[in-house]
Design a protein around this motif. Structure first.
Motif, PDB file in Angstrom:
ATOM      1  N   ASP A 106       0.812  -1.222   0.000  1.00 53.36           N
ATOM      2  CA  ASP A 106       0.000   0.000   0.000  1.00 53.36           C
ATOM      3  C   ASP A 106       0.844   1.271   0.000  1.00 53.36           C
ATOM      4  O   ASP A 106       0.556   2.211  -0.741  1.00 53.36           O
ATOM      5  N   SER A 107       1.864   1.316   0.824  1.00 58.02           N
ATOM      6  CA  SER A 107       2.705   2.507   0.912  1.00 58.02           C
ATOM      7  C   SER A 107       3.409   2.764  -0.419  1.00 58.02           C
ATOM      8  O   SER A 107       3.428   3.902  -0.912  1.00 58.02           O
ATOM      9  N   ARG A 110       0.988   4.088  -3.023  1.00 60.82           N
ATOM     10  CA  ARG A 110       0.645   5.489  -2.783  1.00 60.82           C
ATOM     11  C   ARG A 110       1.734   6.414  -3.331  1.00 60.82           C
ATOM     12  O   ARG A 110       1.452   7.382  -4.028  1.00 60.82           O
ATOM     13  N   HIS A 111       2.986   6.095  -3.036  1.00 60.96           N
ATOM     14  CA  HIS A 111       4.101   6.916  -3.512  1.00 60.96           C
ATOM     15  C   HIS A 111       4.241   6.843  -5.034  1.00 60.96           C
ATOM     16  O   HIS A 111       4.508   7.857  -5.686  1.00 60.96           O
TER      17      HIS A 111
END
Length: 150
Positions: A106-107, A110-111
């Motif tokens: 997920d991280s 997002r980036h």
């Protein structure tokens, strides 16, 4: 020492970041980096024979067996015996076992989505083409290294 090229440094930073991220995902999941690579491979290609996984990841047969054992124990994959030839074994992902793995992505998603938003729809295929060519180049270089060391 040879003259340093700033573009080389940028690219090397990129490579280090990818390797470190893969290691961080593996650590979070209690797996090895090669295990994460196998999950990604199975996500992309679907179920694969044990030998195909070994070949794709450049691992000996015994190491691949241990890798699959770890993924099976962690609930990410299962082995499926061939219906006609019980000696053939295919490895497939267990969709309901990928929650922890998906959470680790997920991280990064997002980036990466934020980066993608900087480019026009016309630029995206060019960037994806570049990444595809880089992947092919590294696979070719990997084959060369493995061939010259055997």
């Amino acid at each position: 020492m040879a003259h340093k090229n700033p573009e080389d440094d940028i690219y090397r930073e990129f490579l280090i970041a990818v390797v470190q991220h893969n290691e961080a995902v593996a650590n979070r999941l209690g797996l090895q980096p090669a295990d994460v690579a196998a999950v990604i491979l199975l996500e992309m290609r679907g179920p694969l024979a044990v030998g195909a996984i070994a070949e794709e990841l450049g691992l000996p047969s015994a190491s691949t067996t241990r890798l699959i054992d770890r993924l099976e124990k962690a609930g990410y994959v299962r082995r499926v015996r061939g219906e006609r030839d019980r000696r053939t074994v295919t490895v497939e992902l267990l969709e309901d076992g990928l929650g922890d793995y998906e959470a680790t992505r997920d991280s990064a998603r997002r980036h990466l989505d934020a980066i993608g938003a900087r480019y026009t729809p016309e630029q995206i295929p060019v960037l994806l083409g570049l990444l595809s060519h880089i992947g092919h180049a590294y696979r070719a270089a990997t084959r060369e290294l493995r061939k010259s060391s055997s």
